[in-house]
Scaffold this motif. Sequence first.
Motif, mmCIF file in Angstrom:
data_model
loop_
_atom_site.group_PDB
_atom_site.id
_atom_site.type_symbol
_atom_site.label_atom_id
_atom_site.label_comp_id
_atom_site.label_asym_id
_atom_site.label_seq_id
_atom_site.Cartn_x
_atom_site.Cartn_y
_atom_site.Cartn_z
ATOM 1 N N ILE A 1 16.783 26.876 86.930
ATOM 2 C CA ILE A 1 15.555 25.963 87.217
ATOM 3 C C ILE A 1 14.273 26.790 86.972
ATOM 4 O O ILE A 1 13.214 26.319 86.445
ATOM 5 C CB ILE A 1 15.589 25.484 88.598
ATOM 6 N N TRP B 1 13.575 27.218 83.332
ATOM 7 C CA TRP B 1 13.115 26.111 82.461
ATOM 8 C C TRP B 1 11.665 25.723 82.979
ATOM 9 O O TRP B 1 10.557 25.281 82.397
ATOM 10 C CB TRP B 1 13.726 24.787 82.569
ATOM 11 N N THR B 2 11.251 25.897 84.337
ATOM 12 C CA THR B 2 10.071 25.663 84.899
ATOM 13 C C THR B 2 8.931 26.464 84.139
ATOM 14 O O THR B 2 7.884 26.174 83.904
ATOM 15 C CB THR B 2 10.116 26.032 86.562
ATOM 16 N N SER C 1 6.034 25.014 82.018
ATOM 17 C CA SER C 1 4.796 25.271 82.356
ATOM 18 C C SER C 1 3.675 26.016 81.381
ATOM 19 O O SER C 1 2.681 25.604 81.248
ATOM 20 C CB SER C 1 4.762 26.004 83.600
ATOM 21 N N MET D 1 12.214 19.170 87.666
ATOM 22 C CA MET D 1 11.479 19.698 86.588
ATOM 23 C C MET D 1 9.939 19.166 86.882
ATOM 24 O O MET D 1 8.858 19.909 86.895
ATOM 25 C CB MET D 1 11.878 19.462 85.159
ATOM 26 N N MET E 1 8.268 20.847 89.933
ATOM 27 C CA MET E 1 8.070 21.982 90.049
ATOM 28 C C MET E 1 7.140 22.432 88.895
ATOM 29 O O MET E 1 6.142 23.425 89.236
ATOM 30 C CB MET E 1 9.353 22.986 89.494
ATOM 31 N N VAL E 2 7.025 21.758 87.781
ATOM 32 C CA VAL E 2 6.281 22.247 86.830
ATOM 33 C C VAL E 2 4.735 21.675 87.190
ATOM 34 O O VAL E 2 3.690 22.644 87.352
ATOM 35 C CB VAL E 2 6.508 21.550 85.269
ATOM 36 N N ALA F 1 8.780 30.397 91.170
ATOM 37 C CA ALA F 1 9.883 29.076 91.327
ATOM 38 C C ALA F 1 11.161 29.755 91.891
ATOM 39 O O ALA F 1 11.922 28.833 92.441
ATOM 40 C CB ALA F 1 10.365 28.818 89.873
#
Lengths: 358, 363, 599
Positions: free
Chosen positions: C78, C81-82, C86, C160, C163-164, C224
């Motif tokens: 997570i 990928w965040t 981002s 996502m 978080m992004v 994150a």
Amino acid sequence: MSRTKYNKVFPLTRREMLLATGAGVAVGSMGLPFNALAQERLTVADPGGPFEAAFGEAFYRPFEEATGHTIANTAREHQPTSQVQSIVETGSYSWDVVTVTQADQVLLGDRDLLEELDWSGEHMDNIMSDARTDVWMGTDVYATILAYRTDTFPDKAPESWADFWDVENFPGRRALRRSPIDTLEIALMADGVAMEDLYPLDIDRALAKLDEIREHVDVWWTGGAQTSQLLASGEVDMLPTWNGRAQTVIDDDAPVGILWNQGLYSIEGWSIPKGNPKADLGREFIKFCADPERQAAFTDKLAYGPTNPKAYDYISEERAKFLPTAPDNLKRMTLADQGWWGEHKEEAESRFNEWLLS
Amino acid sequence: MTTSQVQQKLQVRQLRKTFGDLVALEGADLDLADGEFLTLLGPSGSGKTTLLLAIAGLNEPDSGEIHIDGRLATFLPSYKRDIGMVFQNYALFPHMTIFDNIAFALKMRKWPKDRITDAVERVLEIVQLPHVATRYPRQLSGGQQQRIALARAMVYEPSVILMDEPLGALDKKLREQLQLEIKRLHKELNIAVLYVTHDQEEALVMSDRICLMREGRIEQLGTPWELYFRPRTVFAADFLGEANLLSGRVAGQDNGTVLVDLADGTRVRGVSDHDLTIGQDVRMMVRPETIGVLAQGESAENVLEARFSEEVMSGSTTQSFFTIGSDQRLFTKSLTQTGASVANGESLRLGWASERAVVLPDE
Amino acid sequence: MSKNGKMMGSIVSRMSRGRLPWPLMPALLFLAAAFVYPVVLLLSQSVSGEQGGFTFDHYVKLQESFVVGQVLATTFKIAGWTAVFSVLAAYPVAFLLSTVGKNRRNFLIIWVLMPFWTSFLVRTFAWIVLLGRNGAINQFAAALGLPEMPSMLYNFTGVMIGMVHALMPLCVLTMLSVMEGIDQNLTRAANTLGARPSQAFLRIYLPLSIPGMAAGGLLVFITALGFFITPALLGGEQETVIVQLIIFQIKDLLNWGFAGAIAVMLLVVALVVFFFYDRLVGLSTLSGGAMRADDKPWRNPIGWGGRKLGNLIIEVLAFVCEAIGRGFEMLRPTRPDRPRAPAGRRVLWLVGGLILFFLAGPAFFIIPVSFTEGNFLGWPPEGFSLKWYDSVFQDPLWIEAAVRSLIVALLAGTMGLLLGVPAAFHIVRRSRHKTALIGFLVSPIIMPNIIIAVSLFYLFAGIGLVGTTIGLAIGHTVLAVPYVVVTVVAILKQYDERLDQAAYTLGASKAKTFRYVTFPLLKSGLVAAFMFAFVISFDELTIALFLAGGQMTTLPRQMWDNALLQVSPTLAAVATLVLLFMTAIILFSEYMRRRREGA
């Protein structure tokens, strides 16, 4: 709003508070009854939010009027176990009395982190047996129940956890809690285990039953506020949640119903962190909270059940319908066995997570 | 296209550019011949950089035309113009070695590797920095970086090299050294250079021709000699070098010279490229070094009585300040000489040749 | 010239001769006292047995646990990928911001900062209401007659998005401060040398902007790692993260030993990842994010390989772009006699605008919702009412909480700058142990907040700092220092130290040099660093819950408290007020700036 009021009645600096406490201990040890002492301030940690107003009206203000002491209440975090341990171990008593759940008092009591209570007196005697331990007095009862959208099931409402599993006759979106607590019991009841035979829980059987519903679960929720939102917005059509959260939605005129049948109730109540210099005052406060009239008073604002059955003498029938300890509701439910959970929580959590992640 | 156009490396016709209400460039015309060194000179905000950037394709003109090497290029993107550009802050790519910096343009032109290596080595020889190929720009001094910037702009032999105040960031000594160096390179390689500066001295030193700009217009375009000795406007006279600008009024014409009555009544004569009418307010421009102090009995085409006020010696030259009549000031410049100095307030006779005195319409 | 060189050399050696790295000491001492000491005390429980003594039992159990391994993998997945999304989404925004004029840029930054001012709780619930089955977006789609969209909630996509959205501003600001330092003449120079815009971007601009991407990505990644509310509320059954396990051990089981073991493992794995990351992107090296040709592969095989790969990618992209450009030109040849349409610019505005809309969207959604008559956050808002604002203003606790949060955040931001900036200078310019130092300085963000919170409680209880504003500010400063250090390191990397040296040679003192040369050049980076430190404190809950003690409350704590049974529109009202307040401050300072510069 009430909290600040209390603060302002008797504002103390930390230094003054220490002095006052020291004086209290000194005088107390000379054998004088504490009633004879000057005003003291008791810091009480409650769950915050609506509890603040409800407990303020039911307990704090009347206690202040009756005794002349001051109650300063503060919101604790949702699960204050580690904070209680920190407070006791450092001797930094930022809380004098705190509400903890039945499960957490088992945890804290086992580690000798809580003061013994004084169970003498008429009101204390009347407290329901589930809500009594040496170190904890249950104050309010909440229940995990099945909440559902009445607009989705207008003709036939679900009547058991088996109906939750019945996706053919009760089509709709479902949510379950992302935790083994309550979820395992629910699964076993859906599988036909009688309420009284639940414990010890058969984890394998529960997980096997959960396998059946897994693909039909749209949301695995993690917090109470989330469930109210899920119900209110109609994101899901049925889910197990705490009755208080469902009640919030019902009070907002949303088409939501509560199924008390096969509910699991739990109790939250007062404890005193071990070694607290104000423990005696705390015990007096807790005793005060056993008064049925006082307990009845908080049910106006909170849909939680009083632990003193006599409280129902002061509660309207209309309101009693929504309270877990109302006799009609209570008899359809069972108590979650915290003794079992106290010993098996880690195992259950680990097995459940394993199941969830694989 | 006519033959005369083909010989020109760069032609600018009626170029106009505005930024909102501000007119940055107002109908500029310019020609740059093969091998010529032309300088755009002017104060900041005069439009010289706007003109240069338009030629480089880094901003788009509102109207007008640009021809590079005989081809229309008004709105052609930068990368399709055959130009090289040197920026004031060098604009060397900090993440590339000197070699890669110079080779960049050749890579973009898809030259084969060995040819690139040869060309880079050759151009590094030319700028006299043959040993820096593997270094990074930040490891070089300012002067070295500027030479690399020059090398990078000329390695692919573009039709025109544009230089935007390339020496502006250097100290005076280094500046003078590099001025000569650029001049040498220009001569050796015989490339057409369009050079921007606000430093009039630099312009005089380096240029074949100077294009003096003012408020988006071309004030005067000519050789350094022309701009210095035959400025067409008071602004040009004042901007280039030092000048005495004496106020007066046209009194008449005589044999190709203009007669001017100065404020104190003295009649002097000078040359002019303007059509002047009698009685018109004018300024007479006389360069300080062309004015001489007349000895007893000595004579000149123009003679003026002036009171000496002070003298400033700055090494090889000395400036002497005078007052004419009640308020006009005038100064001369001559090689410093030893000898008796003149007393303050003493009256002297000054003289200069008519063809060195330029009569300009007052502004 | 050589004289100059000698002079600079002597200055450099004079400055590095001092034995103690004094600019580093305040930050190191502070973290040693307020982070390392208490946390190590707590974590030491992970190696002590029930009856005292030394044991590895917890670690053995850790290593045997399927769940911990699985959850750790999910957490890094997570966070990773965040960070990737981002950086990718922040790039066009930062690029756009760095190329528009100052006035317009400061206006757009307000949009970028929107997620910062809407508390994490409100923000997350906003997404629930926006993306839900009966949410605003589905209603909108239904109104347009579009089919129901695939669910974007309660799965990886939901996590996502949340978080992004929350973390991208970190990236935008970090990248922006780096991009502002990139000389725009470099791309112009590349153009005149025959490079198409795409070539100039890929070969010149992109490599130079890497320090910004590296720092932004790192900040997002480690931040994150500690996010658990977003995955809990927006994720599905698979999205359980490591912090949840730690909290379970700490709270449900009071098993701090095992919690400590998990935290140690998280820290170790994160630092190993950081080490490789640093080797790859060269955050701690002074090469300006450049792909140096003279590097020897054996010195840093990861970095060397990464650069080779990076160069290869750039070559491939450049080739593709060149081909596309040529193809496009064949279809529509460039005309020298008529202006070109600024197509690239338009695409940039379009993409940047969409991303800005994504950032600011939930905030704009919250404002109307705060005026609802209903008791829940929902779309569309029911009727119009000011009752939620009324309830906020009626309750002095909200004001008290807001004021305290503001004070604590200002203190934490200021202390973070004072400690972090000198440390960053030292790391970039003098230190030989850059990787280790940065790794150490970022570890407070990696360490789950609850561990820091419990540790600090023990420390502060002994010295009477529990329940004090300054205690809370110290706790938040522990989290603020890493953000300041990483941000400032990123901008310093491409800052030319010779400018300072030039100032020294011109006779400026160190203080004056900083005031008149260094500071103005680094200003945007310092502002960004302060902003991060401020926001981290302003939106922090866990440490506040522990350290605030009996009476004190902060804004996040008050909101959390209010959201016990339901997330009521009160929170939307509070979020709106905070949003307006912060935006007003930014607009006011912008107004002052313009007035100052106009005068």
